[in-house]
Design a protein around this motif. Sequence first.
Motif, mmCIF file in Angstrom:
data_model
loop_
_atom_site.group_PDB
_atom_site.id
_atom_site.type_symbol
_atom_site.label_atom_id
_atom_site.label_comp_id
_atom_site.label_asym_id
_atom_site.label_seq_id
_atom_site.Cartn_x
_atom_site.Cartn_y
_atom_site.Cartn_z
ATOM 1 N N UNK A 38 -19.794 -21.211 -21.090
ATOM 2 C CA UNK A 38 -19.697 -20.776 -19.709
ATOM 3 C C UNK A 38 -18.356 -21.244 -19.149
ATOM 4 N N UNK A 39 -17.662 -20.330 -18.456
ATOM 5 C CA UNK A 39 -16.361 -20.619 -17.870
ATOM 6 C C UNK A 39 -16.381 -20.178 -16.413
ATOM 7 N N UNK A 40 -15.836 -21.010 -15.542
ATOM 8 C CA UNK A 40 -15.772 -20.688 -14.122
ATOM 9 C C UNK A 40 -14.337 -20.360 -13.729
ATOM 10 N N UNK A 41 -14.172 -19.302 -12.924
ATOM 11 C CA UNK A 41 -12.879 -18.868 -12.393
ATOM 12 C C UNK A 41 -13.075 -18.604 -10.899
ATOM 13 N N UNK A 42 -12.691 -19.537 -10.055
ATOM 14 C CA UNK A 42 -12.845 -19.385 -8.607
ATOM 15 C C UNK A 42 -14.283 -19.006 -8.253
ATOM 16 N N UNK A 43 -14.524 -17.755 -7.833
ATOM 17 C CA UNK A 43 -15.857 -17.319 -7.413
ATOM 18 C C UNK A 43 -16.599 -16.540 -8.502
ATOM 19 N N UNK A 44 -16.102 -16.624 -9.747
ATOM 20 C CA UNK A 44 -16.706 -15.904 -10.873
ATOM 21 C C UNK A 44 -17.107 -16.871 -11.977
ATOM 22 N N UNK B 199 -20.370 -12.842 -9.983
ATOM 23 C CA UNK B 199 -19.434 -13.141 -8.900
ATOM 24 C C UNK B 199 -20.213 -13.453 -7.631
ATOM 25 N N UNK B 200 -19.736 -14.468 -6.923
ATOM 26 C CA UNK B 200 -20.376 -14.918 -5.686
ATOM 27 C C UNK B 200 -19.447 -14.676 -4.498
ATOM 28 N N UNK B 201 -20.039 -14.438 -3.342
ATOM 29 C CA UNK B 201 -19.297 -14.340 -2.087
ATOM 30 C C UNK B 201 -20.205 -14.833 -0.981
ATOM 31 N N UNK B 202 -19.716 -15.746 -0.178
ATOM 32 C CA UNK B 202 -20.511 -16.311 0.923
ATOM 33 C C UNK B 202 -21.861 -16.834 0.429
#
Length: 57
Positions: free
Chosen positions: A4-10, A44-47
């Motif tokens: 698993x890799x995280x990139x900002x909101x993804x 992807x996440x937002x708010x």
Amino acid sequence: MKQITFHDDRAEIEIDYEGTLATDFPNGMKAGEIITLEGKSFFQMKDKKLILIEDYS
């Protein structure tokens, strides 16, 4: 799950899939056969809400 890799909101997740076919397929695969696939899923996440799911194999 392989990675698993995280990139900002993804988040990118590498996954090994395994499943049993429930029905015969036109390409000759038969119900009951086990298939294995490698794939990636992107979230992807937002708010603080999930806004996107993409799956690739």
